[in-house]
Write a protein that holds these residues in place. Structure first.
Motif, mmCIF file in Angstrom:
data_model
loop_
_atom_site.group_PDB
_atom_site.id
_atom_site.type_symbol
_atom_site.label_atom_id
_atom_site.label_comp_id
_atom_site.label_asym_id
_atom_site.label_seq_id
_atom_site.Cartn_x
_atom_site.Cartn_y
_atom_site.Cartn_z
ATOM 1 N N ASN A 84 -1.167 11.469 2.992
ATOM 2 C CA ASN A 84 -2.527 11.582 3.535
ATOM 3 C C ASN A 84 -3.366 12.624 2.800
ATOM 4 N N SER A 85 -3.325 12.593 1.490
ATOM 5 C CA SER A 85 -4.095 13.515 0.636
ATOM 6 C C SER A 85 -3.726 14.977 0.845
ATOM 7 N N ASP B 206 6.637 9.152 12.982
ATOM 8 C CA ASP B 206 5.640 9.700 12.067
ATOM 9 C C ASP B 206 6.035 9.357 10.627
ATOM 10 N N ASP B 207 5.081 8.923 9.817
ATOM 11 C CA ASP B 207 5.375 8.595 8.423
ATOM 12 C C ASP B 207 5.795 9.818 7.619
ATOM 13 N N ASN C 22 0.854 -1.192 0.000
ATOM 14 C CA ASN C 22 0.000 0.000 0.000
ATOM 15 C C ASN C 22 0.887 1.238 0.000
ATOM 16 N N GLU C 23 0.536 2.218 -0.816
ATOM 17 C CA GLU C 23 1.328 3.437 -0.865
ATOM 18 C C GLU C 23 1.121 4.247 0.407
ATOM 19 N N VAL C 24 2.226 4.602 1.050
ATOM 20 C CA VAL C 24 2.201 5.414 2.263
ATOM 21 C C VAL C 24 2.261 6.889 1.887
ATOM 22 N N LEU D 223 10.067 21.910 5.419
ATOM 23 C CA LEU D 223 8.877 21.222 4.946
ATOM 24 C C LEU D 223 7.662 21.984 5.444
ATOM 25 N N PHE D 224 6.801 22.415 4.510
ATOM 26 C CA PHE D 224 5.660 23.282 4.817
ATOM 27 C C PHE D 224 4.341 22.562 4.616
ATOM 28 N N ASP D 225 3.391 22.865 5.491
ATOM 29 C CA ASP D 225 1.983 22.534 5.283
ATOM 30 C C ASP D 225 1.305 23.891 5.118
#
Length: 151
Positions: A42-43, A128-129, A21-23, A60-62
């Motif tokens: 996670n979309s 955390d993934d 399964n793709e993580v 790394l930005f959200d």
């Protein structure tokens, strides 16, 4: 420990679980005058920005909030925001990420003659993934570009 593999799919690196399964994936978009890197997890899209001297550190930005950033000089990755955490990495023949002396992530590269490498990851259940994907990106992309010798 969770076991993952990562492989190239065109220019992207795809992280998959033992059940295939793709993580998540590390995406490179290169067009004529446009270059973009991000992690799809996670979309959500987490943008990667190279910063620092010689652009050898990563943020790394959200959206506009920094989630993780690296510090190559002190060989660490820092989780920002609420609940700051500091992880230390070693980029030798196996790439390792630790927290408080405990091994969280170990990556081994399987080089294949005439084909792209495959990466084998062992990840602690507490890791955390998203951190796993960032460490995979930093180990494979960033450090290679600044002369990591892999000893």
């Amino acid at each position: 420990m969770k076991k993952y593999t990562a492989h190239y799919q065109k220019k992207d690196i795809v992280l998959v679980s033992e059940t295939q399964n793709e993580v998540g994936r590390i995406v490179d978009v290169r067009k004529l005058f446009h270059y973009e890197q991000y992690i799809a997890f996670n979309s959500k899209k987490y943008d990667i920005r190279n910063v620092g001297f010689l652009k050898n550190d990563v943020e790394l930005f959200d959206s506009n909030v920094i989630t993780y950033f690296t510090d190559l000089a002190k060989e660490r990755i820092i989780k920002s925001g609420h609940g700051v955490r500091i992880y230390y990495f070693k980029l030798k023949s196996t790439w390792q990420l630790t927290e408080k002396g405990e091994l969280l992530i170990e990556i081994r590269e399987e080089k294949r003659r005439g084909k792209e490498s495959i990466f084998h990851l062992e990840v602690d259940h507490s890791a955390d993934d998203l951190l796993t994907l960032l460490f995979l990106h930093y180990s494979t992309k960033e450090f290679n570009s600044i002369g990591g010798d892999g000893d």
